[in-house]
Write a protein that holds these residues in place. Sequence first.
Motif, PDB file in Angstrom:
ATOM      1  N   ASN A  80       1.159  -1.107   0.167  1.00  0.00           N
ATOM      2  CA  ASN A  80       0.325   0.327  -0.112  1.00  0.00           C
ATOM      3  C   ASN A  80       1.058   1.166   0.170  1.00  0.00           C
ATOM      4  O   ASN A  80       2.133   1.504   0.504  1.00  0.00           O
ATOM      5  N   TYR A  81       0.012   2.426  -0.745  1.00  0.00           N
ATOM      6  CA  TYR A  81       1.143   3.570  -0.894  1.00  0.00           C
ATOM      7  C   TYR A  81       0.198   4.900  -0.585  1.00  0.00           C
ATOM      8  O   TYR A  81      -0.935   4.655  -1.327  1.00  0.00           O
ATOM      9  N   VAL A  82       0.002   5.286   0.638  1.00  0.00           N
ATOM     10  CA  VAL A  82      -1.384   6.176   1.115  1.00  0.00           C
ATOM     11  C   VAL A  82      -1.468   7.633   0.460  1.00  0.00           C
ATOM     12  O   VAL A  82      -2.408   7.746  -0.157  1.00  0.00           O
ATOM     13  N   LEU A  83      -0.741   7.729  -0.304  1.00  0.00           N
ATOM     14  CA  LEU A  83      -1.081   9.249  -2.006  1.00  0.00           C
ATOM     15  C   LEU A  83      -1.183   7.985  -3.392  1.00  0.00           C
ATOM     16  O   LEU A  83      -2.067   8.534  -3.858  1.00  0.00           O
ATOM     17  N   SER A 138       2.986  -0.628   4.625  1.00  0.00           N
ATOM     18  CA  SER A 138       3.465   0.267   3.676  1.00  0.00           C
ATOM     19  C   SER A 138       4.510   0.378   2.711  1.00  0.00           C
ATOM     20  O   SER A 138       5.517  -0.385   3.485  1.00  0.00           O
ATOM     21  N   VAL A 139       4.272   0.766   1.776  1.00  0.00           N
ATOM     22  CA  VAL A 139       5.734   0.523   0.702  1.00  0.00           C
ATOM     23  C   VAL A 139       6.004   2.339  -0.057  1.00  0.00           C
ATOM     24  O   VAL A 139       5.308   3.192   0.013  1.00  0.00           O
ATOM     25  N   PRO A 177      -5.948  11.612   1.424  1.00  0.00           N
ATOM     26  CA  PRO A 177      -5.245  13.250   0.746  1.00  0.00           C
ATOM     27  C   PRO A 177      -5.814  13.459  -0.746  1.00  0.00           C
ATOM     28  O   PRO A 177      -5.346  13.019  -1.436  1.00  0.00           O
ATOM     29  N   THR A 234       7.553   1.498  11.330  1.00  0.00           N
ATOM     30  CA  THR A 234       8.822   1.597  10.459  1.00  0.00           C
ATOM     31  C   THR A 234       8.920   2.412   9.684  1.00  0.00           C
ATOM     32  O   THR A 234       8.298   3.054   9.320  1.00  0.00           O
ATOM     33  N   ALA A 266       8.860   3.275   6.581  1.00  0.00           N
ATOM     34  CA  ALA A 266       8.266   3.821   5.216  1.00  0.00           C
ATOM     35  C   ALA A 266       6.610   4.265   6.032  1.00  0.00           C
ATOM     36  O   ALA A 266       5.602   5.161   5.092  1.00  0.00           O
ATOM     37  N   ASP A 267       6.132   3.350   7.333  1.00  0.00           N
ATOM     38  CA  ASP A 267       4.996   4.261   7.698  1.00  0.00           C
ATOM     39  C   ASP A 267       5.202   5.457   8.193  1.00  0.00           C
ATOM     40  O   ASP A 267       4.135   6.279   8.617  1.00  0.00           O
ATOM     41  N   GLN A 276       4.443   7.936   5.567  1.00  0.00           N
ATOM     42  CA  GLN A 276       3.944   8.146   4.706  1.00  0.00           C
ATOM     43  C   GLN A 276       2.770   8.962   5.665  1.00  0.00           C
ATOM     44  O   GLN A 276       1.475   9.783   5.583  1.00  0.00           O
ATOM     45  N   GLN A 321       3.507  12.159   4.862  1.00  0.00           N
ATOM     46  CA  GLN A 321       2.688  12.671   3.517  1.00  0.00           C
ATOM     47  C   GLN A 321       1.194  12.621   3.860  1.00  0.00           C
ATOM     48  O   GLN A 321       1.215  13.244   2.632  1.00  0.00           O
ATOM     49  N   LEU A 322       0.357  11.829   4.086  1.00  0.00           N
ATOM     50  CA  LEU A 322      -0.534  12.022   4.179  1.00  0.00           C
ATOM     51  C   LEU A 322      -1.149  13.459   4.780  1.00  0.00           C
ATOM     52  O   LEU A 322      -1.793  13.770   4.582  1.00  0.00           O
ATOM     53  N   LEU A 351      -0.590  15.797   2.346  1.00  0.00           N
ATOM     54  CA  LEU A 351      -1.169  16.249   1.466  1.00  0.00           C
ATOM     55  C   LEU A 351      -2.113  16.370   1.227  1.00  0.00           C
ATOM     56  O   LEU A 351      -3.160  16.555   0.491  1.00  0.00           O
ATOM     57  N   GLN A 352      -2.761  15.981   2.824  1.00  0.00           N
ATOM     58  CA  GLN A 352      -3.923  17.105   3.028  1.00  0.00           C
ATOM     59  C   GLN A 352      -3.396  18.504   2.547  1.00  0.00           C
ATOM     60  O   GLN A 352      -4.588  19.135   2.251  1.00  0.00           O
TER      61      GLN A 352
END
Lengths: 248, 292
Positions: free
Chosen positions: A7-10, A32-33, A215, B229, B231-232, B235, B238-239, B242-243
């Motif tokens: 998964n990638y959040v964006l 998460s990747v 987002p 991690t 990546a977590d 992200q 970034q979450l 990007l909001q």
Amino acid sequence: MPFTLYNYVLSGNCYKVRLLASLLNVSYESVSVDFHPGQAHKSEPLLQLNPAGTLPILVTEDGIVLTETQAMLVWLAQHHDPDNTWWPMNNNQLGNSQLSDGQQTALILQWLGFASRLSATIGELRLHSMLNKAIDVAAAQRGSKIALRELESHLTEQRIKGCSWLTGAKPTVADIACFPYTALSPDAGIEHDDYPAIRSWLHALRSLQGFVTMPGIYELHELRNPDAPIPVKHSTELAPGHPPGVTQ
Amino acid sequence: MNDHTNGALNADLNGAGHARKYWYPVAMVGELDPGQTRQTQLLETELILTGSGSSIEVTADGNTLAVQQAFDHWWVTLSDEPLPLFSIPEASEAGRRLVPCGVVRVACSPLRAVENFLDIAHFPFVHTDVLGAEPHTEVYKYDVKIDEKNDEVIASNIRFYQPQAAKSAEGGIETEYIYRVPAPMVSVLYKTCPQKADAMDVIALFVQPLDEETCNVWPWMALYDDTSTMADLIQFQQLIFLQDRSILENQIPRKLPIDPGLEIPTRADQTSVSYRRWLKKRGAWYGALENT
């Protein structure tokens, strides 16, 4: 857990799976990747899983590896939708009497294909605008607008027929597949002002029970509390002779 | 650079001369392999970045620019006599995980990107169920001052209820925030660390102005978190950012009004008011709405 999602959040494509899983109330394991900046989707362990180097990747608990988003939606609907409306096998489930079952299925598949066009145009333009991906900007802008006009025109015709959704009176995997990149087009600099039918359709999707955000795609704040009392209009209680809406 | 022959009249009408005195991030450390090149822009100047050993070389119009490494990024200046780069002492504290989060381009004034980062009041509405939630929307009284020694804006004693303050948070907590603005296009925040009671997590926004209405934003964090991690962690950031991005791109006017009277602030906007005054006082007009 019935499946694992890389998964990638964006990512709008990852979001399709997250969204349908939430609408169907299916829990899953999310890994998460680091797509950006780490480019982990192009790293060796993930390339072994998906040689195309794309996200999402869905691995079912019985070991099937799916790398095409639209196939994931069909798999989810076939296995986790007890009412069989998201991937309908016959038209009774969709309330769409003017189409044969075969025509219905073909149209859903057609919109699943259209979703790939949205990814290749709006999706790429969005990656360019947000993450500086090098692309042919003019071609992507042109392609995005052609795709949005086609969608707008189709949704307008659907509304004339009394249908809120792409292929009938109920949403299907086709609507989920086409929703994210259409909704995210402002991220790529294409606003929704010119597309009123698309705006209504986006609104309808965001109002579904179990809808989740990402987002750039927000909740309908006016729907946040379904238990709140609905404001009552009192104009009918006015004495005769008063125009509606005028109080003393 | 300022054209010395034109004298004071033509000098620095849009604040570009002032903006050139600072350092800006252009790449993450380790991002460019030796010989690999990339184009970017800084204050409307085209830059070419080239990986060179463990460093990078940056040129503009064939001239090599000064480069320095800090906070996991390469910083560049267009000035021959730049101001010193600000410091973040926590970056060298043992036990912190340093997390550069990559770059995100935003079609907004670089000053608006910083100002939005300083704002608490939007949390429940833009970062719903993460950094805020209705009905916990009140911004309690907090303190803002100018740190005279370092000439920075400091906002402190900020408290806000957050459903998920960080990746490492389990459930809602009341979070304390401190903000620093050490340069016009940099903001550093300190917030309650869910995993370490006596420490604060550090999250910074480094802004690379492409022009007055477009910027690259490089979020960076220095956290105490032994479980998530990488990546977590990235992200999660970034979450959040990007909001903000889609809100920032819809702010009108595109440039930040720094003259009082153009926008009406409320008490919750105290940090923003101080930031705008501080920008104006130092002539940091680049990305700001001109006084008309």
